[in-house]
Scaffold this motif. Structure first.
Motif, mmCIF file in Angstrom:
data_model
loop_
_atom_site.group_PDB
_atom_site.id
_atom_site.type_symbol
_atom_site.label_atom_id
_atom_site.label_comp_id
_atom_site.label_asym_id
_atom_site.label_seq_id
_atom_site.Cartn_x
_atom_site.Cartn_y
_atom_site.Cartn_z
ATOM 1 N N LEU A 1 0.811 -1.216 0.000
ATOM 2 C CA LEU A 1 0.000 0.000 0.000
ATOM 3 C C LEU A 1 0.850 1.273 0.000
ATOM 4 C CD1 LEU A 1 -2.909 0.893 -0.062
ATOM 5 C CD2 LEU A 1 -2.930 0.903 2.437
ATOM 6 N N LYS A 2 1.875 1.316 0.842
ATOM 7 C CA LYS A 2 2.713 2.516 0.904
ATOM 8 C C LYS A 2 3.397 2.810 -0.428
ATOM 9 C CE LYS A 2 6.731 4.496 3.300
ATOM 10 N NZ LYS A 2 7.735 4.259 4.364
ATOM 11 N N PRO A 3 4.067 1.833 -1.065
ATOM 12 C CA PRO A 3 4.673 2.138 -2.367
ATOM 13 C C PRO A 3 3.650 2.581 -3.400
ATOM 14 C CG PRO A 3 5.523 0.072 -1.505
ATOM 15 C CD PRO A 3 4.385 0.470 -0.615
ATOM 16 N N PHE A 4 2.500 1.916 -3.420
ATOM 17 C CA PHE A 4 1.488 2.277 -4.414
ATOM 18 C C PHE A 4 1.025 3.716 -4.223
ATOM 19 C CE2 PHE A 4 -2.981 2.788 -5.561
ATOM 20 C CZ PHE A 4 -2.914 2.501 -6.917
ATOM 21 N N LEU A 5 0.660 4.076 -3.000
ATOM 22 C CA LEU A 5 0.141 5.418 -2.750
ATOM 23 C C LEU A 5 1.203 6.488 -2.981
ATOM 24 C CD1 LEU A 5 -2.062 4.796 0.433
ATOM 25 C CD2 LEU A 5 -2.820 5.095 -1.938
ATOM 26 N N MET A 6 2.425 6.247 -2.537
ATOM 27 C CA MET A 6 3.479 7.241 -2.718
ATOM 28 C C MET A 6 3.814 7.424 -4.197
ATOM 29 S SD MET A 6 3.985 8.570 0.125
ATOM 30 C CE MET A 6 5.323 9.617 -0.464
ATOM 31 N N ARG A 7 3.767 6.359 -4.962
ATOM 32 C CA ARG A 7 4.030 6.473 -6.388
ATOM 33 C C ARG A 7 2.918 7.237 -7.095
ATOM 34 N NH1 ARG A 7 7.228 2.654 -9.139
ATOM 35 N NH2 ARG A 7 8.894 1.905 -7.799
ATOM 36 N N ARG A 8 1.685 7.021 -6.669
ATOM 37 C CA ARG A 8 0.579 7.807 -7.236
ATOM 38 C C ARG A 8 0.729 9.278 -6.874
ATOM 39 N NH1 ARG A 8 0.038 6.046 -11.112
ATOM 40 N NH2 ARG A 8 1.812 4.799 -10.516
ATOM 41 N N VAL A 9 1.124 9.542 -5.631
ATOM 42 C CA VAL A 9 1.333 10.925 -5.201
ATOM 43 C C VAL A 9 2.387 11.595 -6.073
ATOM 44 C CG1 VAL A 9 2.334 12.328 -3.349
ATOM 45 C CG2 VAL A 9 0.529 10.666 -2.820
ATOM 46 N N LEU A 10 3.510 10.917 -6.279
ATOM 47 C CA LEU A 10 4.601 11.494 -7.065
ATOM 48 C C LEU A 10 4.217 11.683 -8.524
ATOM 49 C CD1 LEU A 10 7.580 9.487 -5.535
ATOM 50 C CD2 LEU A 10 7.187 11.945 -5.316
ATOM 51 N N ARG A 11 3.337 10.835 -9.040
ATOM 52 C CA ARG A 11 2.947 10.970 -10.435
ATOM 53 C C ARG A 11 1.879 12.023 -10.643
ATOM 54 N NH1 ARG A 11 3.377 12.550 -14.466
ATOM 55 N NH2 ARG A 11 2.796 11.706 -16.486
ATOM 56 N N VAL A 12 0.905 12.049 -9.729
ATOM 57 C CA VAL A 12 -0.293 12.851 -9.969
ATOM 58 C C VAL A 12 -0.213 14.252 -9.376
ATOM 59 C CG1 VAL A 12 -2.781 12.979 -9.578
ATOM 60 C CG2 VAL A 12 -1.729 10.777 -10.115
ATOM 61 N N LEU A 13 0.210 14.354 -8.141
ATOM 62 C CA LEU A 13 -0.003 15.602 -7.409
ATOM 63 C C LEU A 13 0.883 16.782 -7.799
ATOM 64 C CD1 LEU A 13 -0.887 14.427 -3.797
ATOM 65 C CD2 LEU A 13 -2.326 14.708 -5.818
ATOM 66 N N PRO A 14 2.174 16.613 -8.103
ATOM 67 C CA PRO A 14 2.985 17.812 -8.386
ATOM 68 C C PRO A 14 2.407 18.681 -9.506
ATOM 69 C CG PRO A 14 4.416 15.941 -8.008
ATOM 70 C CD PRO A 14 3.026 15.394 -8.065
ATOM 71 N N LEU A 15 2.131 18.100 -10.654
ATOM 72 C CA LEU A 15 1.583 18.899 -11.755
ATOM 73 C C LEU A 15 0.151 19.333 -11.454
ATOM 74 C CD1 LEU A 15 1.813 20.125 -14.541
ATOM 75 C CD2 LEU A 15 1.104 17.916 -15.510
ATOM 76 N N TYR A 16 -0.627 18.453 -10.868
ATOM 77 C CA TYR A 16 -2.022 18.781 -10.561
ATOM 78 C C TYR A 16 -2.111 20.010 -9.664
ATOM 79 C CZ TYR A 16 -6.734 18.243 -8.595
ATOM 80 O OH TYR A 16 -8.027 18.458 -8.184
ATOM 81 N N VAL B 1 10.947 19.663 -16.329
ATOM 82 C CA VAL B 1 11.179 20.530 -15.164
ATOM 83 C C VAL B 1 10.541 19.972 -13.902
ATOM 84 C CG1 VAL B 1 10.716 22.821 -14.188
ATOM 85 C CG2 VAL B 1 11.425 22.589 -16.585
ATOM 86 N N LEU B 2 9.376 19.356 -14.026
ATOM 87 C CA LEU B 2 8.616 18.963 -12.838
ATOM 88 C C LEU B 2 8.356 17.460 -12.749
ATOM 89 C CD1 LEU B 2 7.001 19.774 -10.314
ATOM 90 C CD2 LEU B 2 5.028 20.189 -11.829
ATOM 91 N N GLU B 3 7.778 16.879 -13.787
ATOM 92 C CA GLU B 3 7.292 15.502 -13.674
ATOM 93 C C GLU B 3 8.406 14.460 -13.570
ATOM 94 O OE1 GLU B 3 3.719 14.783 -16.338
ATOM 95 O OE2 GLU B 3 4.419 16.750 -17.053
ATOM 96 N N ALA B 4 9.355 14.476 -14.503
ATOM 97 C CA ALA B 4 10.425 13.475 -14.484
ATOM 98 C C ALA B 4 11.250 13.527 -13.195
ATOM 99 C CB ALA B 4 11.320 13.625 -15.715
ATOM 100 N N PRO B 5 11.641 14.724 -12.689
ATOM 101 C CA PRO B 5 12.368 14.741 -11.408
ATOM 102 C C PRO B 5 11.560 14.118 -10.271
ATOM 103 C CG PRO B 5 12.640 16.833 -12.545
ATOM 104 C CD PRO B 5 11.613 16.065 -13.317
ATOM 105 N N CYS B 6 10.256 14.360 -10.258
ATOM 106 C CA CYS B 6 9.430 13.751 -9.210
ATOM 107 C C CYS B 6 9.339 12.243 -9.391
ATOM 108 C CB CYS B 6 8.034 14.366 -9.215
ATOM 109 S SG CYS B 6 7.976 16.082 -8.656
ATOM 110 N N LEU B 7 9.243 11.792 -10.633
ATOM 111 C CA LEU B 7 9.133 10.354 -10.880
ATOM 112 C C LEU B 7 10.401 9.612 -10.493
ATOM 113 C CD1 LEU B 7 7.218 10.245 -14.272
ATOM 114 C CD2 LEU B 7 6.349 9.713 -12.004
#
Length: 422
Positions: A102-117, A386-392
């Motif tokens: 659960l932790k890896p899944f949620l944190m990976r979703r956070v890193l993918r979705v939230l910064p740009l959103y 600038v934003l997405e790849a560094p977060c990923l």
């Protein structure tokens, strides 16, 4: 938005059952292209060619349904692989449920979705209202309801107040996916794999029943039927079923997939002719058309993800470099294209800038759509680097558990994604 959510753009996660499948990037690119088409349509057709293009553009909301099926497939594949790596024993499973699942899944979703959103929310609600530009007051009015967006409940807001056509409309599908991210992992964890396919089938039936009851009683309006998660969970469940089938060793028959594609297409054509088009708020489209779209897209994906490695007609159509490029940047394109269109409008640009050719507005429409898509793609490229790849790249800090109790990550390449929201 009228019907899109571009969901996770990439990596081994893109295959849903292990290994990156480039054809899914092409499907993702097709989905976001459809969404851009429906939102840039401005012309009234005067020829049979124009009427054909108009029908395609008006139906572009279907790209969101394709995103949903993709997300259901990819997310379920990720979760099932992580679940099967759980160590034996109740205590071990309890630890794994959080640390390796659960932790890896949620944190990976956070890193993918939230910064740009959240970056887009800051621009829309805080920056633009302060700019000395025409239309800034409209954005100031949108900010009055911003709490729904920060809490990922924009779809509930639209169900209550309706879609308005502004740049925030597209966020309803992201809210649906984010709600899916919160609920579905626990369903996958607790339901035995041999039963999960039946659960998916039950969700499809339940969604259809809920839509029919809502439309028949008027308890929920057409917009609510379109944007609320339990009304739309059949599209996600179709994709989830395919992931379960593949990961349990099932082979998608080319014959049955062909029947699904042809049958659903015929049904959609007949429905469109009877209803004068496929409008996403039409009760018959919501009651019958959504199911046909789910069957169509899961059948197409079944062909695309066949294990025999053959190049199929799906690959011929969508496994194209330009579509894969759109697929790579689909999340940003999805989030930004309405905002870009609004800015271009305020600069005095539209399809009418190009003069009619032989009395046809079609050239102006083509130029306008190309301008919006090109400008958005350029902005998406900047957002990615600038934003997405560094977060990923931070995903490597949250690896899923491997079989045998180790920690690993088969899906750490930042260039891939799951849906519009990735």
């Amino acid at each position: 938005m009228e019907g899109a959510r571009p969901l996770d753009q990439g990596g081994g996660e893109s295959a849903g059952a292990g290994g990156h499948l480039p054809v899914l990037d092409g499907l993702r690119g097709l989905a976001v292209l459809l969404v851009v088409l429906v939102h840039t349509r401005e012309f009234e057709p005067t020829t049979w060619v124009g009427r054909g293009l108009d029908a395609v553009m008006r139906s572009g909301w279907m790209g969101v349904d394709l995103f949903f099926v993709l997300s259901g497939f990819l997310i379920t594949g990720i979760l099932l692989r992580a679940k099967t790596a759980a160590p034996r024993g109740d205590a071990g499973k309890a630890r794994h449920r959080w640390e390796g699942y659960l932790k890896p899944f949620l944190m990976r979703r956070v890193l993918r979705v939230l910064p740009l959103y959240y970056a887009v929310l800051v621009v829309v609600f805080w920056v633009i209202p302060m700019l000395p530009m025409e239309g800034a007051s409209v954005y100031a009015g949108l900010a009055e309801h911003q709490g729904w967006f920060w809490l990922h409940l924009s779809n509930v807001h639209f169900a209550l107040h309706g879609l308005t056509g502004d740049p925030t409309d597209v966020m309803w599908s992201l809210a649906v996916e984010e709600q899916f991210y919160l609920l579905w992992p626990m369903v996958v964890w607790w339901v035995p794999a041999r039963w999960l396919g039946r659960v998916c089938a039950g969700l499809v039936v339940t969604a259809v029943v809920l839509r029919v009851v809502a439309l028949g009683t008027g308890v929920v309006g057409g917009v609510g039927v379109y944007v609320l998660p339990f009304m739309r969970m059949d599209a996600l469940a179709f994709g989830a079923w395919l992931a379960v089938w593949r990961l349990r060793g099932g082979r998608v028959s080319g014959w049955w997939a062909g029947v699904g594609v042809v049958g659903s297409l015929v049904g959609l054509v007949v429905l469109g002719l009877l209803r004068g088009g496929l409008y996403f708020l039409d009760p018959w489209v919501q009651g019958v058309g959504f199911v046909l779209l789910g069957v169509l897209f899961v059948s197409v994906m079944g062909v695309a993800t066949a294990r025999d490695g053959r190049r199929t007609w799906v690959h011929v159509l969508v496994d194209r470099r330009w579509l894969r490029v759109l697929g790579k940047y689909s999340y940003a394109i999805y989030l930004l294209h309405q905002l870009v269109k609004s800015v271009l409008w305020n600069l005095g640009l539209s399809s009418s800038v190009v003069p009619e050719v032989w009395g046809s507005p079609l050239p102006g429409q083509v130029v306008w759509t190309g301008l919006v898509l090109g400008a958005t793609l350029g902005l998406a490229w900047v957002s990615w680097h600038v934003l997405e790849a560094p977060c990923l790249r931070l995903k490597r800090r949250y690896p899923y558990a491997e079989a045998g109790g180790g920690r690993g990550d088969a899906a750490d390449q930042p260039r891939r994604a799951v849906g519009p929201a990735g």
